[in-house]
Scaffold this motif. Structure first.
Motif, PDB file in Angstrom:
ATOM      1  N   GLY A  52       6.792  26.429  19.617  1.00  0.00           N
ATOM      2  CA  GLY A  52       7.431  25.370  18.846  1.00  0.00           C
ATOM      3  C   GLY A  52       8.007  25.850  17.529  1.00  0.00           C
ATOM      4  N   PHE A  53       8.460  24.868  16.726  1.00  0.00           N
ATOM      5  CA  PHE A  53       9.081  25.136  15.428  1.00  0.00           C
ATOM      6  C   PHE A  53       8.063  24.879  14.315  1.00  0.00           C
ATOM      7  N   ALA A  54       7.866  25.875  13.469  1.00  0.00           N
ATOM      8  CA  ALA A  54       6.999  25.706  12.309  1.00  0.00           C
ATOM      9  C   ALA A  54       7.851  25.301  11.110  1.00  0.00           C
ATOM     10  N   PHE A  55       7.383  24.330  10.344  1.00  0.00           N
ATOM     11  CA  PHE A  55       8.101  23.891   9.146  1.00  0.00           C
ATOM     12  C   PHE A  55       7.650  24.736   7.952  1.00  0.00           C
ATOM     13  N   ARG A  56       8.605  25.347   7.287  1.00  0.00           N
ATOM     14  CA  ARG A  56       8.321  26.128   6.083  1.00  0.00           C
ATOM     15  C   ARG A  56       8.927  25.386   4.894  1.00  0.00           C
ATOM     16  N   VAL A  57       8.063  24.936   3.984  1.00  0.00           N
ATOM     17  CA  VAL A  57       8.481  24.168   2.816  1.00  0.00           C
ATOM     18  C   VAL A  57       8.049  24.922   1.560  1.00  0.00           C
ATOM     19  N   ALA A  58       9.004  25.244   0.707  1.00  0.00           N
ATOM     20  CA  ALA A  58       8.723  26.008  -0.515  1.00  0.00           C
ATOM     21  C   ALA A  58       7.981  27.298  -0.184  1.00  0.00           C
ATOM     22  N   GLY A  59       8.353  27.930   0.905  1.00  0.00           N
ATOM     23  CA  GLY A  59       7.766  29.205   1.293  1.00  0.00           C
ATOM     24  C   GLY A  59       6.459  29.108   2.044  1.00  0.00           C
ATOM     25  N   LYS A  60       5.939  27.885   2.236  1.00  0.00           N
ATOM     26  CA  LYS A  60       4.645  27.719   2.891  1.00  0.00           C
ATOM     27  C   LYS A  60       4.799  27.039   4.253  1.00  0.00           C
TER      28      LYS A  60
ATOM     29  N   GLY B 109      10.108  29.241  16.696  1.00  0.00           N
ATOM     30  CA  GLY B 109      11.106  29.038  15.655  1.00  0.00           C
ATOM     31  C   GLY B 109      10.533  28.572  14.342  1.00  0.00           C
ATOM     32  N   GLU B 110      11.396  28.530  13.335  1.00  0.00           N
ATOM     33  CA  GLU B 110      11.021  28.047  12.000  1.00  0.00           C
ATOM     34  C   GLU B 110      12.106  27.127  11.475  1.00  0.00           C
ATOM     35  N   ILE B 111      11.681  26.114  10.737  1.00  0.00           N
ATOM     36  CA  ILE B 111      12.597  25.189  10.081  1.00  0.00           C
ATOM     37  C   ILE B 111      12.334  25.290   8.581  1.00  0.00           C
ATOM     38  N   GLU B 112      13.281  25.855   7.844  1.00  0.00           N
ATOM     39  CA  GLU B 112      13.130  25.988   6.397  1.00  0.00           C
ATOM     40  C   GLU B 112      13.802  24.800   5.720  1.00  0.00           C
ATOM     41  N   ALA B 113      12.990  23.985   5.051  1.00  0.00           N
ATOM     42  CA  ALA B 113      13.524  22.793   4.377  1.00  0.00           C
ATOM     43  C   ALA B 113      12.702  22.554   3.113  1.00  0.00           C
ATOM     44  N   ASP B 114      13.081  23.210   2.035  1.00  0.00           N
ATOM     45  CA  ASP B 114      12.341  23.069   0.777  1.00  0.00           C
ATOM     46  C   ASP B 114      12.381  21.633   0.262  1.00  0.00           C
TER      47      ASP B 114
END
Length: 604
Positions: A243-251, A277-282
């Motif tokens: 799945g997709f991991a959510f990365r928020v503010a680098g975490k 996958g990764e979802i980068e959304a600060d």
């Protein structure tokens, strides 16, 4: 006279422990695990250029060890962490400990002749060298504890951490590959928010899992820029990786999500299980729970992002499926073409069409199922018995009764032989279902999938029951509406089937590790009361690993039954054994039948 004996530890044990690693990269992963257990934030791994004498260096900024700890903990073989502390988490970051057996320190000897361990703590750097040659050629030493290892402790102004240097690399082994090492590490540590790993100064990335990365960037009006990166791995991933991991503010926040792709019915499960996958959304920082442990589920921006990710990745998944299915289907066609070409010419076209229909219809169910069905189709076409007897019946029309009776007699014998073969195949299927049912790790969905197209295991009266999209939608809508507030793992696993114009059968699957008790009875009655008004009468069967001893037959009604998997499988096995026994007693002379059919009957 009774005397005492003692264990002796041969120095070769350390070499044996080091040799237990199948590759240098896997051995290095063990050393990274040690850094994780030391609460490190950063690990730097430097790999040498192939065919040079440069060392491998693994350095971390963890808590480090004092000289006493190096002597009493690091140099103690099989020093199980749990033997020192019952706490399974590290003291600082409360990470779940990975090293348990106390032998990971020898991982470096899997590829190097010399391993130097340096650790800094409390203003002192302690260094100890372990040389493989010294351990193997111990010059008369009997036990490992008698070997002298060079160790030093010097004051230092440095902070804390550890460093492993591997020298004199074994040139008979393949040099460690940065790509292979990163591929192993990213699956374990790629989504850890406070544990960075650099391999030759390059940070782990999604692409390191293996596969072609896809990147989509878009702007969400509520949270700003969003970057999505994913790959479809070559092989299925482990559950926690999919799945997709959510990365928020680098975490990394919360568990990975399939963003609705798990609801797309025509994408095979084996393909979905390869998404990483990764979802980068600060900008989602205001949509994170107070402890930063998860994302707020009813966040509108979060749902919008998931919907966009689903749409973009679904298109890619369909392309992957289309390509892989086409390649696999082509392989199957080539594989079976030779058998088709060996058929009589007038049957080849029908055989090719039949095989193609099976491939097109059943391929999403898996390669194994397609092969079984194609083999059955070709087996029937390759045997002349059915065809010749049917031709004889056609020719006998209008002829004397004796000729027709003789044809029907022979048709029955061929049919009996086919029944024997089917019964033997069902015995094999029962063995596989029983293997699933005996495992405590089997999930409801897994046992459900194994049984849903094999309802004959409940008895011959259920053999013709089937499900369809309408029945599946009834259950999907009911579960979704009734249990919408429950987590997916806690929703019931229900299956609805129906005979032609007959009553419906509702099956509730429980884990094989779960016992069916009074709570299951209450739930079953709730299902019946909810579904009967709009769907008519239905029988309900509740299946579990066992039936609670407190349950009595008095709790069962005409339309609600509780059974264990073992009970159902045992009954099905008995029924098949009875059928085979009955068929074996039929000794009518199989005149003009193929020899293999006569043999089939006589062997039973």
């Amino acid at each position: 006279m009774t005397s005492q004996a003692n264990f002796g530890v041969d120095p070769k044990l350390t070499s044996i422990l080091g040799a237990s690693y199948t590759s240098t990269e896997r051995a290095l992963c063990e050393l990274v695990d040690n850094a994780w257990d030391a609460d490190a934030n950063l690990v730097r791994i430097t790999l040498p250029t192939p065919l040079t004498d440069d060392p491998i260096v693994i350095e971390d900024d963890g808590s480090g060890m004092t000289e006493v700890e190096v002597r009493e903990i690091y140099l103690r073989i099989a020093n199980d962490r749990l033997s020192r502390s019952r706490d399974e988490r590290t003291s600082g970051k409360r990470r779940r400990v990975k090293g348990r057996k106390g032998i990971g320190k020898f991982a470096g000897l899997a590829a190097a002749g010399s391993m130097t361990f340096e650790s800094t703590a409390g203003g002192v750097r302690t260094s100890v060298e372990i040389r493989r040659a010294l351990l193997l050629d111990h010059h008369g030493y009997r036990d490992l504890e008698t070997i002298d290892l060079p160790i030093s402790a010097t004051p230092t102004a440095a902070g804390h951490g550890s460093k492993v240097t591997l020298r004199k690399l074994d040139h008979t082994r393949r040099f460690p590959s940065p790509d292979v090492l990163k591929g192993l590490l990213v699956r374990v540590y790629g989504r850890e928010e406070d544990f960075r790993i650099l391999v030759n100064d390059e940070r782990l990335e999604v692409a390191d899992v293996g596969g072609t990365p896809h990147v989509v960037e878009f702007f969400n009006p509520d949270v700003g820029p969003v970057k999505v990166t994913w790959i479809i791995a070559d092989k299925p991933l482990r559950k926690g990786e999919v799945g997709f991991a959510f990365r928020v503010a680098g975490k990394i926040v919360g568990p990975p999500s399939l963003c609705g792709l798990d609801e797309v019915e025509d994408i095979p499960e084996k393909v979905r299980q390869r998404i990483y996958g990764e979802i980068e959304a600060d900008g989602l920082h205001s949509h994170v729970t107070a402890d930063w442990g998860n994302l707020v589920e009813d966040s509108i921006p979060l749902q919008d992002i998931k919907a966009r990710v689903r749409a973009d990745s679904e298109a890619h998944l369909r392309d992957v499926c289309k390509t892989e299915v086409a390649q696999a289907q082509a392989r199957l066609r080539r594989e079976y073409q030779r058998r088709i070409e060996m058929l009589p010419e007038h049957r080849r076209k029908n055989a090719a069409n039949a095989v193609e229909r099976v491939i097109q219809k059943w391929f999403p169910e898996g390669d194994a199922k397609v092969r079984i069905l194609v083999d059955l189709v070709l087996d029937a076409l390759e045997k002349d018995d059915y065809f010749s007897i049917c031709e004889a019946l056609v020719n006998a029309r209008g002829s004397d009764v004796a000729a027709i009776a003789e044809c029907l007699h022979e048709f029955g014998l061929v049919d009996m032989a086919m029944m024997v073969q089917q019964a033997k195949t069902r015995m094999f299927v029962l063995d596989e279902i029983e293997r699933l049912a005996r495992s405590d790790t089997t999930l409801e969905a897994e046992i459900h999938r194994a049984i849903e197209n094999n309802l004959w295991i409940f008895g011959s009266q259920y053999g013709l029951l089937a499900s369809n999209k309408t029945l599946g939608r009834i259950i999907s809508d009911y579960v979704g509406e009734k249990h919408k507030r429950k987590r997916l793992a806690h929703r019931p696993d229900l299956f609805l089937s129906q005979a032609h114009k007959g009553p419906k059968l509702l099956i509730e699957f429980k884990r094989p590790s779960q016992s069916v008790g009074r709570q299951a009875e209450s739930q079953a009655r709730e299902y019946r009361d909810d579904l009967t008004p709009s769907n008519g009468p239905m029988e309900i069967l509740v299946l579990g690993g066992s039936v609670d001893k407190s349950m009595s037959a008095v709790y069962e009604t005409r339309d609600i039954v509780f059974r264990s998997y073992a009970h159902v499988i045992g009954n099905a096995r008995s029924e098949i054994e009875w059928l085979l026994s009955e068929l074996s007693t039929t000794r009518s002379e199989p005149r003009r039948l193929a020899p293999e059919i006569s043999d089939e009957l006589s062997h039973r």
